[in-house]
Design a protein around this motif. Structure first.
Motif, PDB file in Angstrom:
ATOM      1  N   GLY A   1      11.757   3.877 -13.729  1.00 53.47           N
ATOM      2  CA  GLY A   1      11.125   2.572 -13.768  1.00 53.47           C
ATOM      3  C   GLY A   1      12.092   1.462 -13.393  1.00 53.47           C
ATOM      4  N   ASP A   2      11.756   0.239 -13.802  1.00 53.20           N
ATOM      5  CA  ASP A   2      12.591  -0.928 -13.524  1.00 53.20           C
ATOM      6  C   ASP A   2      13.454  -1.240 -14.730  1.00 53.20           C
ATOM      7  OD1 ASP A   2      11.433  -1.940 -10.835  1.00 53.20           O
ATOM      8  OD2 ASP A   2       9.663  -1.596 -12.081  1.00 53.20           O
ATOM      9  N   VAL A   3      14.690  -1.688 -14.479  1.00 52.05           N
ATOM     10  CA  VAL A   3      15.682  -1.847 -15.539  1.00 52.05           C
ATOM     11  C   VAL A   3      16.321  -3.228 -15.471  1.00 52.05           C
ATOM     12  CG1 VAL A   3      17.825  -0.946 -16.534  1.00 52.05           C
ATOM     13  CG2 VAL A   3      16.202   0.625 -15.442  1.00 52.05           C
ATOM     14  N   LEU A   4      16.502  -3.827 -16.652  1.00 52.37           N
ATOM     15  CA  LEU A   4      17.312  -5.036 -16.805  1.00 52.37           C
ATOM     16  C   LEU A   4      18.453  -4.714 -17.764  1.00 52.37           C
ATOM     17  CD1 LEU A   4      17.869  -8.131 -16.555  1.00 52.37           C
ATOM     18  CD2 LEU A   4      16.360  -8.420 -18.545  1.00 52.37           C
ATOM     19  N   LEU A   5      19.686  -4.951 -17.327  1.00 51.90           N
ATOM     20  CA  LEU A   5      20.868  -4.818 -18.185  1.00 51.90           C
ATOM     21  C   LEU A   5      21.460  -6.205 -18.391  1.00 51.90           C
ATOM     22  CD1 LEU A   5      22.833  -1.731 -16.753  1.00 51.90           C
ATOM     23  CD2 LEU A   5      21.631  -1.862 -18.943  1.00 51.90           C
ATOM     24  N   VAL A   6      21.675  -6.592 -19.649  1.00 51.49           N
ATOM     25  CA  VAL A   6      22.276  -7.891 -19.948  1.00 51.49           C
ATOM     26  C   VAL A   6      23.555  -7.658 -20.742  1.00 51.49           C
ATOM     27  CG1 VAL A   6      21.989 -10.136 -21.036  1.00 51.49           C
ATOM     28  CG2 VAL A   6      20.029  -9.020 -19.950  1.00 51.49           C
ATOM     29  N   GLU A   7      24.650  -8.183 -20.230  1.00 46.63           N
ATOM     30  CA  GLU A   7      25.976  -7.993 -20.812  1.00 46.63           C
ATOM     31  C   GLU A   7      26.510  -9.321 -21.337  1.00 46.63           C
ATOM     32  OE1 GLU A   7      30.410  -6.497 -19.221  1.00 46.63           O
ATOM     33  OE2 GLU A   7      28.647  -6.398 -17.913  1.00 46.63           O
ATOM     34  N   SER A   8      27.268  -9.283 -22.416  1.00 48.35           N
ATOM     35  CA  SER A   8      27.976 -10.463 -22.917  1.00 48.35           C
ATOM     36  C   SER A   8      29.429 -10.393 -22.478  1.00 48.35           C
ATOM     37  CB  SER A   8      27.895 -10.541 -24.440  1.00 48.35           C
ATOM     38  OG  SER A   8      26.593 -10.867 -24.876  1.00 48.35           O
ATOM     39  N   GLU A   9      29.927 -11.490 -21.920  1.00 46.91           N
ATOM     40  CA  GLU A   9      31.286 -11.484 -21.365  1.00 46.91           C
ATOM     41  C   GLU A   9      32.337 -11.174 -22.428  1.00 46.91           C
ATOM     42  OE1 GLU A   9      34.217 -14.310 -18.646  1.00 46.91           O
ATOM     43  OE2 GLU A   9      32.693 -15.248 -19.921  1.00 46.91           O
ATOM     44  N   HIS A  10      32.192 -11.743 -23.616  1.00 44.94           N
ATOM     45  CA  HIS A  10      33.187 -11.564 -24.678  1.00 44.94           C
ATOM     46  C   HIS A  10      32.585 -10.744 -25.815  1.00 44.94           C
ATOM     47  CE1 HIS A  10      35.664 -14.272 -22.457  1.00 44.94           C
ATOM     48  NE2 HIS A  10      34.896 -15.330 -22.693  1.00 44.94           N
ATOM     49  N   ASP A  11      32.297  -9.488 -25.533  1.00 43.25           N
ATOM     50  CA  ASP A  11      31.647  -8.605 -26.501  1.00 43.25           C
ATOM     51  C   ASP A  11      32.695  -7.721 -27.159  1.00 43.25           C
ATOM     52  OD1 ASP A  11      30.029  -6.733 -27.863  1.00 43.25           O
ATOM     53  OD2 ASP A  11      28.436  -6.959 -26.390  1.00 43.25           O
ATOM     54  N   ASP A  12      32.845  -7.865 -28.477  1.00 44.18           N
ATOM     55  CA  ASP A  12      33.835  -7.079 -29.211  1.00 44.18           C
ATOM     56  C   ASP A  12      33.302  -5.722 -29.659  1.00 44.18           C
ATOM     57  OD1 ASP A  12      35.711  -9.135 -29.014  1.00 44.18           O
ATOM     58  OD2 ASP A  12      35.010 -10.104 -30.862  1.00 44.18           O
ATOM     59  N   PHE A  13      32.014  -5.494 -29.476  1.00 44.34           N
ATOM     60  CA  PHE A  13      31.403  -4.252 -29.944  1.00 44.34           C
ATOM     61  C   PHE A  13      30.973  -3.339 -28.799  1.00 44.34           C
ATOM     62  CE2 PHE A  13      30.805  -7.329 -33.324  1.00 44.34           C
ATOM     63  CZ  PHE A  13      31.201  -6.624 -34.440  1.00 44.34           C
ATOM     64  N   VAL A  14      30.436  -3.904 -27.743  1.00 45.48           N
ATOM     65  CA  VAL A  14      29.998  -3.135 -26.584  1.00 45.48           C
ATOM     66  C   VAL A  14      30.763  -3.648 -25.364  1.00 45.48           C
ATOM     67  CG1 VAL A  14      28.052  -2.485 -25.124  1.00 45.48           C
ATOM     68  CG2 VAL A  14      27.720  -2.749 -27.595  1.00 45.48           C
ATOM     69  N   PRO A  15      31.861  -2.987 -25.005  1.00 45.64           N
ATOM     70  CA  PRO A  15      32.711  -3.483 -23.922  1.00 45.64           C
ATOM     71  C   PRO A  15      32.104  -3.264 -22.536  1.00 45.64           C
ATOM     72  CG  PRO A  15      33.533  -1.393 -24.748  1.00 45.64           C
ATOM     73  CD  PRO A  15      32.399  -1.783 -25.648  1.00 45.64           C
ATOM     74  N   HIS A  16      32.755  -3.856 -21.561  1.00 45.51           N
ATOM     75  CA  HIS A  16      32.293  -3.777 -20.170  1.00 45.51           C
ATOM     76  C   HIS A  16      32.139  -2.328 -19.701  1.00 45.51           C
ATOM     77  CE1 HIS A  16      31.751  -5.064 -16.024  1.00 45.51           C
ATOM     78  NE2 HIS A  16      32.751  -4.302 -15.649  1.00 45.51           N
ATOM     79  N   ALA A  17      33.039  -1.448 -20.130  1.00 46.91           N
ATOM     80  CA  ALA A  17      32.979  -0.046 -19.701  1.00 46.91           C
ATOM     81  C   ALA A  17      31.656   0.602 -20.101  1.00 46.91           C
ATOM     82  CB  ALA A  17      34.149   0.742 -20.296  1.00 46.91           C
ATOM     83  N   THR A  18      31.132   0.252 -21.269  1.00 48.96           N
ATOM     84  CA  THR A  18      29.850   0.807 -21.701  1.00 48.96           C
ATOM     85  C   THR A  18      28.730   0.371 -20.769  1.00 48.96           C
ATOM     86  OG1 THR A  18      30.498   0.921 -24.026  1.00 48.96           O
ATOM     87  CG2 THR A  18      28.147   0.836 -23.563  1.00 48.96           C
ATOM     88  N   LEU A  19      28.708  -0.906 -20.406  1.00 48.81           N
ATOM     89  CA  LEU A  19      27.672  -1.378 -19.474  1.00 48.81           C
ATOM     90  C   LEU A  19      27.801  -0.688 -18.128  1.00 48.81           C
ATOM     91  CD1 LEU A  19      25.475  -3.590 -20.057  1.00 48.81           C
ATOM     92  CD2 LEU A  19      27.324  -3.479 -21.728  1.00 48.81           C
ATOM     93  N   MET A  20      29.034  -0.421 -17.697  1.00 48.34           N
ATOM     94  CA  MET A  20      29.221   0.264 -16.419  1.00 48.34           C
ATOM     95  C   MET A  20      28.757   1.717 -16.501  1.00 48.34           C
ATOM     96  SD  MET A  20      30.237  -1.913 -14.215  1.00 48.34           S
ATOM     97  CE  MET A  20      29.076  -2.958 -15.096  1.00 48.34           C
ATOM     98  N   SER A  21      28.918   2.339 -17.666  1.00 44.91           N
ATOM     99  CA  SER A  21      28.416   3.701 -17.851  1.00 44.91           C
ATOM    100  C   SER A  21      26.896   3.725 -17.748  1.00 44.91           C
ATOM    101  CB  SER A  21      28.863   4.257 -19.205  1.00 44.91           C
ATOM    102  OG  SER A  21      30.266   4.424 -19.260  1.00 44.91           O
ATOM    103  N   TYR A  22      26.245   2.751 -18.397  1.00 47.62           N
ATOM    104  CA  TYR A  22      24.788   2.650 -18.306  1.00 47.62           C
ATOM    105  C   TYR A  22      24.362   2.368 -16.866  1.00 47.62           C
ATOM    106  CZ  TYR A  22      23.407   2.784 -23.243  1.00 47.62           C
ATOM    107  OH  TYR A  22      23.125   3.185 -24.525  1.00 47.62           O
TER     108      TYR A  22
END
Length: 256
Positions: free
Chosen positions: A176-197
């Motif tokens: 289906g269609d996907v929206l991913l929203v990341e927070s720049e200064h996230d202490d719990f879910v880092p950038h690497a996790t968003l890149m994995s998704y």
């Protein structure tokens, strides 16, 4: 979801002119909101009201271990909370106005992680994930609150492949269609996790990735809450309107 069309004639001065009557579909999209660990449905309610205004049926709810069932927080597992989401999904799709082929699931953090797993057990057309967390597959029946948080942070800093994690495998199977929203200064879910998704959604119909500059994990500032609300509202509007006119994006779109 296309409009219903009816050909008819209109009488004017004893003559008939041709006309076509277009009416909205009998059923509308359903939208399920899934909050994060330690959260509640309260923060979702304002966004749900806005999306309901687009002509959708929305459902918010509290996962077990939260709000009225806070006493269960120390014993609730990921298995329990996934069962909660499945039950909420089924309740939403029982609504007579809901088009069961047009279901959106909007999950934040822990709720985003579980929402990907829901997509393997129920039909989901649109998946919006804000700062989706990641958890290893083992200890599925261990109380969520007992998971090693230090180990979790180390795990989330790794770039993981779809075959490494059940949530990422679910993403890889999603079309289906996907929206991913990341927070720049996230202490719990880092950038690497968003890149994995992001990498795992390789078969998605479309993928939109947005980064909230300066935002933390919880969107503590009002301006960040407003920015997310606008991003989500615009994306849902695009998906819902596209469904009604049959005009979806035809390519996999990846942008930040």
């Amino acid at each position: 979801m296309s409009a219903q069309s009816e050909t008819l004639e209109i009488l004017v001065d004893d003559e008939a002119i041709a006309a076509t009557l277009l009416s909205p579909p009998a059923k509308v999209p359903g939208v399920l909101f899934v909050h994060g660990w330690g959260g509640s449905q309260q923060r979702d309610l304002a966004r749900a009201r806005g999306i309901a205004g687009l002509g959708c049926v929305c459902l918010t709810f509290d996962l077990r271990g939260h709000e009225k069932t806070i006493a269960a927080k120390e014993s609730v597992t990921r298995a329990h909370n996934l069962a909660d989401i499945i039950a909420a999904y089924d309740r939403l799709t029982e609504h007579p106005a809901v088009d069961t082929d047009c279901i959106a699931v909007i999950g934040s953090s822990y709720g985003g992680y579980l929402s990907t797993l829901l997509s393997t057990q129920r039909a989901v057309k649109w998946l919006a994930l804000r700062v989706p967390a990641l958890y290893w597959d083992e200890q599925w029946h261990t109380p969520k609150g007992q998971l090693d948080t230090t180990r979790l942070q180390e795990y989330r800093r790794r770039l993981l492949r779809a075959e490494d994690n059940q949530a990422l495998r679910a993403c890889s199977a999603f079309r289906g269609d996907v929206l991913l929203v990341e927070s720049e200064h996230d202490d719990f879910v880092p950038h690497a996790t968003l890149m994995s998704y992001r990498a795992a959604f390789d078969k998605a119909h479309s993928l939109t990735h947005r980064i909230l500059d300066g935002a933390d994990h919880a969107l503590s500032e009002d301006r960040d809450q407003q920015a997310y609300t606008q991003i989500l509202g615009n994306w849902i509007s695009e998906m819902v309107i596209g469904a009604r006119v049959g005009n979806y994006p035809h390519q996999l779109v990846r942008y930040s």
